[in-house]
Scaffold this motif. Structure first.
Motif, mmCIF file in Angstrom:
data_model
loop_
_atom_site.group_PDB
_atom_site.id
_atom_site.type_symbol
_atom_site.label_atom_id
_atom_site.label_comp_id
_atom_site.label_asym_id
_atom_site.label_seq_id
_atom_site.Cartn_x
_atom_site.Cartn_y
_atom_site.Cartn_z
ATOM 1 N N VAL A 136 46.761 41.573 38.580
ATOM 2 C CA VAL A 136 46.308 40.844 39.838
ATOM 3 C C VAL A 136 46.362 39.173 39.653
ATOM 4 O O VAL A 136 45.868 38.644 38.840
ATOM 5 C CB VAL A 136 44.753 40.942 40.097
ATOM 6 C CG1 VAL A 136 44.271 40.109 41.382
ATOM 7 C CG2 VAL A 136 44.259 42.503 40.313
ATOM 8 N N ASP A 137 47.281 38.742 40.308
ATOM 9 C CA ASP A 137 47.628 37.425 40.345
ATOM 10 C C ASP A 137 46.867 36.484 40.950
ATOM 11 O O ASP A 137 46.428 36.378 42.129
ATOM 12 C CB ASP A 137 48.981 37.268 40.831
ATOM 13 C CG ASP A 137 49.901 35.893 40.484
ATOM 14 O OD1 ASP A 137 48.917 34.773 40.398
ATOM 15 O OD2 ASP A 137 51.007 35.714 40.542
ATOM 16 N N ILE A 142 46.330 32.468 35.888
ATOM 17 C CA ILE A 142 45.625 33.449 35.225
ATOM 18 C C ILE A 142 46.118 34.835 36.064
ATOM 19 O O ILE A 142 46.331 34.786 37.088
ATOM 20 C CB ILE A 142 44.037 33.248 35.580
ATOM 21 C CG1 ILE A 142 43.729 31.910 34.832
ATOM 22 C CG2 ILE A 142 43.298 34.347 34.762
ATOM 23 C CD1 ILE A 142 43.579 31.975 33.583
ATOM 24 N N VAL A 143 45.801 35.840 35.239
ATOM 25 C CA VAL A 143 46.176 37.281 35.367
ATOM 26 C C VAL A 143 44.752 38.069 35.294
ATOM 27 O O VAL A 143 44.344 37.685 34.075
ATOM 28 C CB VAL A 143 47.260 37.808 34.781
ATOM 29 C CG1 VAL A 143 47.549 39.359 35.035
ATOM 30 C CG2 VAL A 143 48.735 37.131 35.117
ATOM 31 N N LEU A 144 44.521 38.866 36.243
ATOM 32 C CA LEU A 144 43.178 39.707 36.185
ATOM 33 C C LEU A 144 43.745 41.275 36.070
ATOM 34 O O LEU A 144 44.571 41.660 36.825
ATOM 35 C CB LEU A 144 42.321 39.413 37.401
ATOM 36 C CG LEU A 144 41.182 40.308 37.582
ATOM 37 C CD1 LEU A 144 40.141 40.223 36.266
ATOM 38 C CD2 LEU A 144 40.507 40.227 38.688
ATOM 39 N N ASP A 145 42.898 41.787 35.226
ATOM 40 C CA ASP A 145 43.055 43.238 34.754
ATOM 41 C C ASP A 145 41.577 43.668 35.114
ATOM 42 O O ASP A 145 40.779 43.617 34.234
ATOM 43 C CB ASP A 145 43.688 43.577 33.614
ATOM 44 C CG ASP A 145 43.948 45.096 33.568
ATOM 45 O OD1 ASP A 145 43.084 45.845 33.774
ATOM 46 O OD2 ASP A 145 44.821 45.522 32.768
ATOM 47 N N VAL A 146 41.446 44.383 36.347
ATOM 48 C CA VAL A 146 40.114 44.908 36.669
ATOM 49 C C VAL A 146 39.708 45.933 35.934
ATOM 50 O O VAL A 146 38.487 46.035 35.595
ATOM 51 C CB VAL A 146 39.893 44.887 38.145
ATOM 52 C CG1 VAL A 146 38.338 45.242 38.569
ATOM 53 C CG2 VAL A 146 40.541 43.825 39.008
ATOM 54 N N LEU A 204 40.770 38.901 31.673
ATOM 55 C CA LEU A 204 41.395 37.719 32.341
ATOM 56 C C LEU A 204 42.413 37.034 31.200
ATOM 57 O O LEU A 204 41.771 36.694 29.874
ATOM 58 C CB LEU A 204 40.289 36.474 32.683
ATOM 59 C CG LEU A 204 39.574 36.689 33.798
ATOM 60 C CD1 LEU A 204 38.227 36.107 33.816
ATOM 61 C CD2 LEU A 204 40.264 36.579 35.137
ATOM 62 N N THR A 205 43.507 36.881 31.321
ATOM 63 C CA THR A 205 44.591 36.427 30.414
ATOM 64 C C THR A 205 45.428 35.381 31.062
ATOM 65 O O THR A 205 45.363 35.388 32.186
ATOM 66 C CB THR A 205 45.440 37.637 29.907
ATOM 67 O OG1 THR A 205 46.151 38.225 30.986
ATOM 68 C CG2 THR A 205 44.609 38.694 28.937
ATOM 69 N N ALA A 206 45.880 34.299 29.955
ATOM 70 C CA ALA A 206 46.700 33.281 30.584
ATOM 71 C C ALA A 206 48.261 33.568 30.681
ATOM 72 O O ALA A 206 48.652 34.271 29.710
ATOM 73 C CB ALA A 206 46.432 32.294 29.274
#
Length: 536
Positions: A136-137, A142-146, A204-206
């Motif tokens: 998820v952008d 930041i990118v989100l992987d729920v 949450l990754t950069a």
């Protein structure tokens, strides 16, 4: 103060201290996910459960304060079983993608499973996991992987309590709970990078670090952020092993705790301001201009040309015909040697670092300062403010032909003055030297270019806006033939016949601590890793 017993060991702590923090004082680790020392306590994850004597059930150690004569047990069979249960529920629907997760090696879920569980999954092959949105952008950073989220709510609390913008929330309930931004809008606060620091897992990754390097390949070096005059304490994470096979050496900057400066946070302006260190516009070898052409040269040739031209101009027109503009991006050691050679030994009075707008950047109410230089206060305390003219006036004199030689060190003056004014000023000078780490507009007019090391490539000190002197440490070697600025100026002094004795940055700082009143008695050892605030 309350005195309690934890695992048969007595400890006295201030009132209202949590059981978790009391145990920490004894070196006893109580695992947790949701607790963070700088955020409100929500006791959501239940991982920190402990047994308290005479209590009817296990209690959360993060939210329960100690009491006098309290007796606590952190690893009874009952506690261990509860921890395994929490971990089993978290891992039930968690994706098994550790080999490709950027958090691998730094993941609290990995660590806690290895230390406190090691259970075998009871999920059968035919059982379906609950799937949630991936990749998820959340904006440019930041990118989100729920699916990886453990619903600790650290990110939600951080945005509201620290960044000051209520941008994230938890939606739905039970195993359908989702973390995300309100209305799917991108994050806008200037502290997004901290979300990846406080996230205990890889949810949450950069983007700038994503799939670039494994955490266990990184070397971590204490330093100071060069992004503004706050002087936030950081770690420079570097490696010579990359996944994408680029020449990148610095992979990220991470905040380092200092309660007196930045607590444990870092703004995005500073965090993501490091790419210039490994950029393709780095200056790596000296260059000299012959007619219309500029070509690579060795250090002896370049420094000899600088020495010859400065001597000629000084003899013909006097030292007032030379202007020196050092940048407050330079370290105290760099600036002191500039002052030592040009002002004290050559008698040049046209030396100043303050350009129009130098301290007029956009600030915020947390960390980011309007002055985007790490060492403006140091430049002032070392006496680099102009006696006869400020930096803008020195350039005006050059445009009129009154200043015949310009020596510009460490910064891109075009950012403050614009190309038109810089062009007029430099075109009016007979001789221009640029000493810096990266190519910029000034280089087009320079007769000699001297490549200098970036902040991550040298030792030294910065003095922040509160007059706190803090140490920067070399994390990587200077690129190719570039050198720290203090070393370049020292080598120039020897060619010019004013030999300075310095062999390392510490030699310069030791002299500063003897000769400059504000710094008297300091040493690198006394600075430690937290710095020393000057009594000024």
């Amino acid at each position: 103060m309350p005195i309690l017993t934890i695992d048969d060991r007595k400890v006295d702590v201030p009132p209202k201290t949590s059981i978790l923090n009391a145990a920490k004082q004894l070196g006893i680790e109580i695992p947790h996910f949701c607790y963070h020392p700088m955020l409100t306590v929500v006791d959501a994850c239940r991982m920190c459960l402990v047994e308290v004597k005479d209590a009817p059930k296990l209690v959360t150690s993060c939210s329960n304060p100690v009491k006098d004569d309290m007796v606590v047990f952190t690893s009874t069979p009952k506690v261990q079983e509860a921890r395994k249960g929490v971990l089993e529920l978290l891992l039930l629907n968690h994706p098994m993608d550790c080999p490709i997760c950027d958090k691998a090696g730094e993941c609290k879920l990995q660590d806690n499973y290895a230390k406190f569980s090691l259970h075998e999954s009871r999920l059968r092959p035919e059982d379906d996991k609950v799937h949630k949105p991936k990749r998820v952008d959340l904006g440019p950073k930041i990118v989100l992987d729920v699916e990886r989220c453990v619903t600790c709510t650290r990110c939600v609390r951080f945005c509201k309590e620290i960044a000051g913008k209520e941008e994230m929330g938890i939606f739905n309930r039970g195993d359908h709970s989702l973390v995300g931004t309100f209305e799917g809008k991108p994050l806008e606060n200037n502290y997004q990078g901290n979300l990846t620091d406080i996230c205990p897992v890889g949810a949450l990754t950069a983007k700038d670090f994503r799939f670039k390097c494994r955490s266990w390949f990184l070397c971590k070096t204490d330093s100071i952020c060069p992004g503004c005059s706050r002087g936030c304490n950081i770690e420079v994470h570097s490696s010579d092993r990359s996944i994408d096979k680029t020449r990148r050496r610095v992979y990220r900057l991470a905040p380092r705790e200092n309660e007196d400066v930045n607590k444990i946070w870092l703004c995005d302006v500073g965090r993501y301001g490091y790419p210039f260190v490994d950029a393709f516009d780095r200056l790596t070898r000296p260059s000299v201009r012959m007619g219309e052409d500029i070509s690579m040269a060795d250090w002896d040739t370049a420094l000899s040309m600088v020495s010859r031209e400065l001597h000629n101009i000084c003899e013909k027109y006097g030292p007032s015909a030379i202007g020196v503009i050092p940048s407050p991006q330079l370290s105290n050691e760099d600036l002191y040697v500039v002052k030592k050679l040009f002002r004290e030994m050559m008698g040049i009075t046209n030396i100043d670092f303050k350009l129009s707008g130098w301290n007029e950047g956009k600030a915020d109410n947390l960390l980011l300062m309007a002055d985007r230089n790490p060492n403006s206060r140091g430049a002032e305390l070392l006496g680099l403010a102009g006696d006869k003219a400020n930096a803008g006036e020195i350039l005006d004199k050059a445009a009129k032909g009154e200043v015949r030689a310009l020596y510009i060190i460490g910064g891109d003056i075009t950012k403050f003055l614009g190309e038109s004014k810089v062009r007029d000023s430099l075109a009016g000078a007979e001789f221009v030297v640029y000493q810096g780490s990266n190519f910029n507009y000034v280089c087009k007019f320079a007769h000699v270019i001297l490549p200098s090391a970036a902040f991550a490539e040298k030792d030294g000190t910065f003095t922040n806006f509160e007059a706190r002197v803090q140490k920067i440490n070399r994390a990587i070697l200077p690129m190719d033939e570039s050198l720290p600025d203090w070393k370049i100026t020292t080598r120039l002094s020897r060619v010019m016949g004013y030999p300075l004795p310095y062999e390392k940055a510490e030699d310069v700082f030791n002299e500063i601590s003897r000769e400059v009143t504000a710094f008297l008695g300091l040493s690198y050892k006394k600075l430690g890793n937290k710095g020393v605030k000057l009594a000024v």
